[in-house]
Motif scaffolding. Structure first.
Motif, PDB file in Angstrom:
ATOM      1  N   PHE A 240       8.821 -15.974 -12.221  1.00 28.59           N
ATOM      2  CA  PHE A 240       8.128 -14.749 -11.834  1.00 28.59           C
ATOM      3  C   PHE A 240       7.163 -15.099 -10.698  1.00 28.59           C
ATOM      4  O   PHE A 240       6.328 -15.989 -10.855  1.00 28.59           O
ATOM      5  CB  PHE A 240       7.354 -14.159 -13.005  1.00 28.59           C
ATOM      6  N   PRO A 241       7.253 -14.414  -9.566  1.00 32.86           N
ATOM      7  CA  PRO A 241       6.399 -14.771  -8.429  1.00 32.86           C
ATOM      8  C   PRO A 241       4.971 -14.279  -8.599  1.00 32.86           C
ATOM      9  O   PRO A 241       4.675 -13.413  -9.428  1.00 32.86           O
ATOM     10  CB  PRO A 241       7.092 -14.066  -7.266  1.00 32.86           C
ATOM     11  N   ALA A 242       4.093 -14.831  -7.773  1.00 32.68           N
ATOM     12  CA  ALA A 242       2.716 -14.365  -7.694  1.00 32.68           C
ATOM     13  C   ALA A 242       2.611 -13.235  -6.680  1.00 32.68           C
ATOM     14  O   ALA A 242       3.489 -13.080  -5.825  1.00 32.68           O
ATOM     15  CB  ALA A 242       1.804 -15.518  -7.295  1.00 32.68           C
ATOM     16  N   PRO A 243       1.561 -12.423  -6.750  1.00 35.62           N
ATOM     17  CA  PRO A 243       1.366 -11.396  -5.711  1.00 35.62           C
ATOM     18  C   PRO A 243       1.272 -12.042  -4.339  1.00 35.62           C
ATOM     19  O   PRO A 243       0.795 -13.169  -4.183  1.00 35.62           O
ATOM     20  CB  PRO A 243       0.037 -10.744  -6.112  1.00 35.62           C
ATOM     21  N   SER A 244       1.730 -11.329  -3.324  1.00 30.90           N
ATOM     22  CA  SER A 244       1.683 -11.838  -1.958  1.00 30.90           C
ATOM     23  C   SER A 244       1.550 -10.676  -0.994  1.00 30.90           C
ATOM     24  O   SER A 244       1.762  -9.517  -1.351  1.00 30.90           O
ATOM     25  CB  SER A 244       2.945 -12.654  -1.636  1.00 30.90           C
ATOM     26  N   GLY A 245       1.186 -10.994   0.237  1.00 34.15           N
ATOM     27  CA  GLY A 245       1.050  -9.969   1.254  1.00 34.15           C
ATOM     28  C   GLY A 245      -0.307  -9.297   1.222  1.00 34.15           C
ATOM     29  O   GLY A 245      -1.183  -9.631   0.414  1.00 34.15           O
ATOM     30  N   GLU A 246      -0.481  -8.315   2.104  1.00 30.51           N
ATOM     31  CA  GLU A 246      -1.767  -7.642   2.246  1.00 30.51           C
ATOM     32  C   GLU A 246      -1.907  -6.419   1.354  1.00 30.51           C
ATOM     33  O   GLU A 246      -3.016  -5.907   1.177  1.00 30.51           O
ATOM     34  CB  GLU A 246      -1.964  -7.224   3.714  1.00 30.51           C
ATOM     35  N   MET A 247      -0.818  -5.940   0.785  1.00 30.03           N
ATOM     36  CA  MET A 247      -0.873  -4.756  -0.067  1.00 30.03           C
ATOM     37  C   MET A 247      -1.526  -5.095  -1.409  1.00 30.03           C
ATOM     38  O   MET A 247      -1.433  -6.237  -1.874  1.00 30.03           O
ATOM     39  CB  MET A 247       0.539  -4.216  -0.305  1.00 30.03           C
ATOM     40  N   PRO A 248      -2.189  -4.123  -2.057  1.00 35.57           N
ATOM     41  CA  PRO A 248      -2.719  -4.368  -3.403  1.00 35.57           C
ATOM     42  C   PRO A 248      -1.595  -4.761  -4.359  1.00 35.57           C
ATOM     43  O   PRO A 248      -0.457  -4.304  -4.220  1.00 35.57           O
ATOM     44  CB  PRO A 248      -3.329  -3.015  -3.796  1.00 35.57           C
ATOM     45  N   ALA A 249      -1.905  -5.606  -5.337  1.00 31.69           N
ATOM     46  CA  ALA A 249      -0.889  -6.086  -6.268  1.00 31.69           C
ATOM     47  C   ALA A 249      -0.576  -5.073  -7.354  1.00 31.69           C
ATOM     48  O   ALA A 249       0.463  -5.160  -8.016  1.00 31.69           O
ATOM     49  CB  ALA A 249      -1.348  -7.393  -6.907  1.00 31.69           C
ATOM     50  N   VAL A 250      -1.470  -4.097  -7.562  1.00 36.01           N
ATOM     51  CA  VAL A 250      -1.262  -3.085  -8.601  1.00 36.01           C
ATOM     52  C   VAL A 250      -1.336  -1.693  -7.962  1.00 36.01           C
ATOM     53  O   VAL A 250      -1.988  -1.513  -6.941  1.00 36.01           O
ATOM     54  CB  VAL A 250      -2.323  -3.203  -9.726  1.00 36.01           C
ATOM     55  N   PRO A 251      -0.640  -0.723  -8.554  1.00 38.16           N
ATOM     56  CA  PRO A 251      -0.718   0.646  -8.028  1.00 38.16           C
ATOM     57  C   PRO A 251      -2.048   1.287  -8.414  1.00 38.16           C
ATOM     58  O   PRO A 251      -2.746   0.815  -9.314  1.00 38.16           O
ATOM     59  CB  PRO A 251       0.449   1.344  -8.712  1.00 38.16           C
ATOM     60  N   TRP A 252      -2.385   2.338  -7.734  1.00 38.00           N
ATOM     61  CA  TRP A 252      -3.577   3.092  -8.096  1.00 38.00           C
ATOM     62  C   TRP A 252      -3.279   4.586  -8.039  1.00 38.00           C
ATOM     63  O   TRP A 252      -2.718   5.023  -7.041  1.00 38.00           O
ATOM     64  CB  TRP A 252      -4.763   2.769  -7.175  1.00 38.00           C
ATOM     65  N   PRO A 253      -3.627   5.330  -9.109  1.00 38.37           N
ATOM     66  CA  PRO A 253      -4.249   4.821 -10.333  1.00 38.37           C
ATOM     67  C   PRO A 253      -3.282   3.966 -11.146  1.00 38.37           C
ATOM     68  O   PRO A 253      -2.073   3.975 -10.910  1.00 38.37           O
ATOM     69  CB  PRO A 253      -4.631   6.100 -11.078  1.00 38.37           C
ATOM     70  N   LEU A 254      -3.835   3.236 -12.127  1.00 36.22           N
ATOM     71  CA  LEU A 254      -3.023   2.352 -12.955  1.00 36.22           C
ATOM     72  C   LEU A 254      -2.114   3.134 -13.887  1.00 36.22           C
ATOM     73  O   LEU A 254      -1.059   2.648 -14.290  1.00 36.22           O
ATOM     74  CB  LEU A 254      -3.915   1.419 -13.787  1.00 36.22           C
ATOM     75  N   PHE A 255      -2.529   4.361 -14.254  1.00 37.31           N
ATOM     76  CA  PHE A 255      -1.779   5.197 -15.186  1.00 37.31           C
ATOM     77  C   PHE A 255      -1.556   6.563 -14.551  1.00 37.31           C
ATOM     78  O   PHE A 255      -2.329   6.974 -13.690  1.00 37.31           O
ATOM     79  CB  PHE A 255      -2.534   5.357 -16.509  1.00 37.31           C
TER      80      PHE A 255
END
Length: 255
Positions: A240-255
């Motif tokens: 499983f890779p780690a987050p990368s790049g300039e984009m946020p690693a999680v969506p917003w909102p989370l739910f």
């Protein structure tokens, strides 16, 4: 209902899901309850071509089928009351279960869960984003890596009574650039299982045949090429890779 009936029988709208960012309707085709998202109701985006989200949802279903894990409910394109759109079989989730949650950091579950990150709630308490540590959710995380899912929110995971987990809302997928945004980071760095590697291989093999031909009707040639490269990179890395790049690693909102 036979596939031909689902594709051609009358689609009747019964309600609208007003929390969705794009026009999303509840409907019925005979005895089947469905979700209908017309192309005409798609909101314009700065980073995805206009009028393509419905096809991306169908492409995500084809990848789910190729993986063999039934991550995405049955999804297809057809005409409806507002023109062509994505139609998906409705799934009645178990509201007593929650595969992803925010919990107080001082009350973390001891087993069966993975922590993603912690932060401070608006009430001042420290909270942690967690998700269950289950084979079903791991398979969804691998699926998201393959399709380059830019919007895996917690509420895009349907917890079924029998333990199965469905993923929905896959319009923001298959971008040729890295766009992965997900709440399912709990296995970061972990080795892929034999089952997970075999699933990726089934996609890679399918891309050289019928699956690849089907996706060319739904995605651009560049997006299919990027999909092929992602599968190859996942198999080469085996983790499983780690987050990368300039984009946020999680969506917003989370739910």
């Amino acid at each position: 209902m036979p596939a031909t009936d689902l594709a051609t029988a009358e689609l009747t709208l019964t309600g609208r899901i007003t929390t969705a960012s794009n026009a999303t309707f509840l409907g019925s085709i005979g005895d089947a309850t469905v979700i209908y998202k017309p192309v005409a109701g798609e909101a314009p985006l700065w980073d995805f071509p206009g009028g393509t989200l419905a096809r991306r949802e169908v492409a995500a279903y084809l990848i789910s089928q190729a993986l063999g894990w039934n991550v995405v409910p049955r999804t297809w394109l057809r005409d409806g009351p507002m023109g062509e759109g994505m139609v998906q079989l409705w799934q009645e989730q178990d509201r007593t279960q929650r595969a992803v949650d925010l919990v107080r950091t001082d009350h973390l579950p001891e087993t069966g869960w993975k922590g993603v990150f912690e932060g401070r709630h608006e009430n001042g308490q420290m909270v942690t984003l967690v998700h269950e540590d289950s084979p079903a959710l791991r398979r969804m995380a691998v699926f998201d890596l393959v399709v380059n899912n830019a919007d895996r929110k917690g509420d895009h995971i349907l917890a079924m009574a029998d333990g199965h987990r469905y993923g929905v809302d896959h319009g923001l997928t298959f971008h040729r650039d890295h766009k992965l945004r997900t709440v399912l980071w709990g296995w970061l760095g972990g080795a892929l299982t034999t089952e997970e590697r075999d699933g990726i291989d089934r996609v890679s093999n399918g891309l050289r045949g019928e699956l690849g031909r089907g996706l060319m009707d739904l995605l651009s040639a560049e997006e299919v090429a990027s999909l092929t490269e992602r599968c190859a990179q996942l198999r080469a890395d085996g983790r499983f890779p780690a987050p990368s790049g300039e984009m946020p690693a999680v969506p917003w909102p989370l739910f």
